[in-house]
Motif scaffolding. Structure first.
Motif, PDB file in Angstrom:
ATOM      1  N   ASN A 115      37.452  35.724  38.336  1.00  0.00           N
ATOM      2  CA  ASN A 115      37.202  36.900  39.167  1.00  0.00           C
ATOM      3  C   ASN A 115      38.530  37.518  39.556  1.00  0.00           C
ATOM      4  N   GLY A 116      38.476  38.703  40.118  1.00  0.00           N
ATOM      5  CA  GLY A 116      39.688  39.392  40.521  1.00  0.00           C
ATOM      6  C   GLY A 116      39.650  39.800  41.982  1.00  0.00           C
ATOM      7  N   VAL A 117      40.714  40.462  42.406  1.00  0.00           N
ATOM      8  CA  VAL A 117      40.847  40.950  43.774  1.00  0.00           C
ATOM      9  C   VAL A 117      41.145  42.443  43.719  1.00  0.00           C
ATOM     10  N   GLU A 118      40.439  43.230  44.539  1.00  0.00           N
ATOM     11  CA  GLU A 118      40.670  44.671  44.573  1.00  0.00           C
ATOM     12  C   GLU A 118      42.041  45.002  45.165  1.00  0.00           C
ATOM     13  N   GLN A 119      42.604  46.113  44.727  1.00  0.00           N
ATOM     14  CA  GLN A 119      43.926  46.535  45.168  1.00  0.00           C
ATOM     15  C   GLN A 119      43.979  46.784  46.669  1.00  0.00           C
TER      16      GLN A 119
END
Length: 375
Positions: free
Chosen positions: A182-186
């Motif tokens: 998963n990722g992290v929003e800016q």
């Protein structure tokens, strides 16, 4: 590459959970890739004005295909009997049918890839594993998960922990399971540069932040124990909880002056609430991934997580890993992080470096390259 993506539209409505974020970011990222033609696939019951999805859905402008029957009833038939086939509703030139969430879809005209975020249903040693609800949940999932693991060409998941549990508990073939993460929003990284004293706060006192509500499956009893221990220590630290909470815990909060429930908060509010906190406390006994821990790190606050399931893997040495039942140890850590600026800064710096490794663009690229490889 022509990709047809099956979704449950309601899971994508903002604000959404971690799985909803995964769906939105992966599909929007795939749709933006050169050489990829992505179209949605879902029950036509979800169409509203202008023959589009609800305005709360970030995917509503993507091209789509629908089937005429109700989602729940149709999917129940897929999982119980492996029918009806969806071949008639999928374009002939489709290279993949891809679901960024857990399901089983009977299709023969193209290969299928699904994402199984976790297999909590089959875990034998969770605090609730002996309940009839969990046994029923396990029975229902058992009717289709093994079939999906066997028949789908690719199984995506979000952590090495989840992959290994599929292998250990269900005998899945590890060669066809791909970890995309998963990722992290800016927005979480952006807020880290803002002085937290300049932000609007939910409470006046310094606070520890919790995401996921007060629920049994998120370690609510351990959170209440921490609140009680903070009170006994006469600590001025408050606990602020975002997310939906279960009734019994909502009642329990009424007798605790150092606990505040915010309910669901918007995606716009979440980075600010994290940034203003002393730390994130995440005592969940089971997570397939655990995005809030990385969001906290990106926002510039320490993350304290339970030593259960995927959480130690996700935070690495950048987070503080604890036994969720070690209440007094946890309270010591919370108070120390608030009072010891050098210790706090050490974990903030570790966390920011660690969180920067998790981007949605990398996740999208892993999905795209896997689909090309297995086509």
């Amino acid at each position: 590459m022509n990709i047809i993506s099956y979704i449950h539209p309601t899971r994508t409505y903002l604000p959404c959970t971690g799985i909803g974020r995964h769906i939105n970011h992966i599909l929007l990222g795939l749709a933006a890739q050169e050489g990829v033609n992505l179209e949605l696939f879902f029950s036509q019951q979800w169409l509203v004005a202008e023959n589009k999805l609800d305005p709360r859905c970030p995917l509503r402008e993507l091209p789509k295909h629908t089937f005429p029957t109700a989602e729940n009833a149709t999917e129940r038939k897929w999982k119980l009997w492996g029918s009806p086939s969806m071949d008639n509703y999928i374009p002939n030139d489709a290279d993949w049918l891809y679901a960024p969430m857990e399901t089983y879809i009977p299709v023969s005209k193209c290969p299928v890839a699904v994402t199984i975020h976790d297999i909590q249903a089959f875990e034998p040693n969770l605090p609730w594993s002996g309940t009839w609800q969990h046994r029923w949940f396990s029975y229902k999932w058992g009717r289709w998960v093994r079939r999906a693991l066997s028949e789908c060409r690719v199984i995506f998941t979000v952590s090495e922990f989840s992959k290994q549990r599929m292998v250990n508990l269900l005998g899945a073939n590890p060669q066809k399971i791909v970890v995309v993460g998963n990722g992290v929003e800016q927005s979480f990284f952006d807020i880290a540069s803002i002085n937290p004293t300049q932000l609007h706060r939910p409470v006046e006192a310094p606070y520890v932040f919790i995401i996921g509500g007060l629920r049994r499956k998120k370690g609510a009893s351990n959170v209440l124990a921490v609140a009680d221990a903070l009170h006994q220590r006469k600590s001025y630290l408050h606990i602020v909880v975002a997310g939906e909470s279960e009734v019994e815990y909502i009642e329990a909060v009424k007798t605790r002056s150092n606990l505040t429930l915010l309910g669901m908060v918007s995606d716009q509010e979440l980075p600010r609430l994290l940034r203003g906190a002393s730390s994130l406390l995440f005592l969940s006994p089971y997570e397939g991934f655990g995005i809030p821990a990385l969001e906290a790190m990106a926002a510039g606050i320490p993350a304290i997580v339970s030593n259960c399931a995927s959480l130690p893997e996700v935070v690495g040495d950048a987070g503080i890993v604890v036994n969720p039942e070690a209440t007094h140890e946890i309270v010591d850590i919370l108070i120390n992080l608030e009072n010891n600026s050098s210790l706090r800064q050490e974990y903030i710096q570790r966390g920011e470096v660690h969180a920067a490794k998790y981007t949605w663009s990398q996740c999208v690229e892993r999905v795209a390259s896997t689909l090309k490889q297995f086509a």
